[in-house]
Write an enzyme that holds these catalytic residues in place. Structure first.
Site, PDB file in Angstrom:
ATOM      1  N   GLU A 104      -0.675  -8.625   4.965  1.00  0.00           N
ATOM      2  CA  GLU A 104      -0.414  -8.915   6.386  1.00  0.00           C
ATOM      3  C   GLU A 104      -1.708  -9.047   7.188  1.00  0.00           C
ATOM      4  O   GLU A 104      -1.690  -9.475   8.340  1.00  0.00           O
ATOM      5  CB  GLU A 104       0.485  -7.833   6.998  1.00  0.00           C
ATOM      6  N   CYS A 144       0.830  -1.197   0.000  1.00  0.00           N
ATOM      7  CA  CYS A 144       0.000   0.000   0.000  1.00  0.00           C
ATOM      8  C   CYS A 144       0.875   1.262   0.000  1.00  0.00           C
ATOM      9  O   CYS A 144       1.466   1.586  -1.025  1.00  0.00           O
ATOM     10  CB  CYS A 144      -0.988  -0.042   1.169  1.00  0.00           C
ATOM     11  N   HIS A 172      -3.106  -5.250   1.420  1.00  0.00           N
ATOM     12  CA  HIS A 172      -2.472  -5.548   2.708  1.00  0.00           C
ATOM     13  C   HIS A 172      -2.430  -7.061   2.961  1.00  0.00           C
ATOM     14  O   HIS A 172      -3.323  -7.603   3.624  1.00  0.00           O
ATOM     15  CB  HIS A 172      -3.242  -4.863   3.836  1.00  0.00           C
TER      16      HIS A 172
END
Length: 199
Positions: A181, A81, A179
């Site tokens: 994660e 991002c 994202h």
């Protein structure tokens, strides 16, 4: 390289999530806020956050030039991002004077999908993966243009943004608009760790 040491840029952004994702893969991961911590890195993650704040803080902490130098020198780096924006050579819709670390021969459009209220998630095909990735987009950029040495890894499959590039790789550098994660799918972090081991 058996077990690389991977730093996570920790002046701003979703640092803990990347540390957890890397730790779950058994990779020694640590925060990077100072040049001496950067020196310990075999590779680096630039997390999501606010790209304008990230570059200003990197300047304030005397980390900007060392980071840019390590990236130019070939250190494997993964941006998510805002981290994608930090790695891009060119930005559309940035603020006046906004700087990037550069390295990826791409043009990114900042906040391309809209404001926070336009954040969304969905399944996308990621190059080389047998099953789709569930991607979370939060005030995300997209890639407007690619240089000849940049490999697109994922695009938006449908809707108004269909075909927009949201993941890329160029040599030792990779970036996603979304994202990875967030959630429990570790395949993209594993992809990066494999890239680091091969570098």
């Amino acid at each position: 390289m058996a077990s690389p040491s991977i730093g996570v840029f920790a002046l701003q952004g979703d640092v803990r999530e990347h540390l957890r994702a890397l730790g779950d893969l058994g990779v020694p991961a640590f925060t990077v806020r100072r040049p001496e911590e950067l020196e310990r890195c075999d590779a680096l993650v630039l997390p999501g956050g606010e790209s304008t704040t990230m570059y200003k803080l990197a300047r304030s902490f005397d980390l900007f030039e060392p980071l840019a130098a390590r990236i130019r020198g070939g250190m494997p780096t993964f941006g998510t991002c805002a981290g994608m924006i930090m790695l891009a050579d060119r930005i559309e819709d940035g603020i006046a004077g906004q700087e990037t670390l550069g390295g990826l021969d791409i043009t990114v459009r900042r906040n391309a999908f809209g404001r926070q209220v336009d954040s969304f998630e969905g399944d996308i095909e990621f190059d080389g993966f047998g099953e789709p990735v569930h991607a979370v987009f939060i005030r995300a950029p997209w890639v407007e243009t690619l240089g000849p040495d940049v490999q697109p890894l994922a695009t938006i499959p449908s809707g108004e943004a269909a075909g927009r590039i949201v993941a890329v790789r160029q040599g030792n550098l990779m970036a996603t608009s979304f994202h990875p994660e967030v959630g429990s799918d570790d395949r993209i972090h594993r992809y990066f760790v494999d890239l680091v081991k091969q570098s």
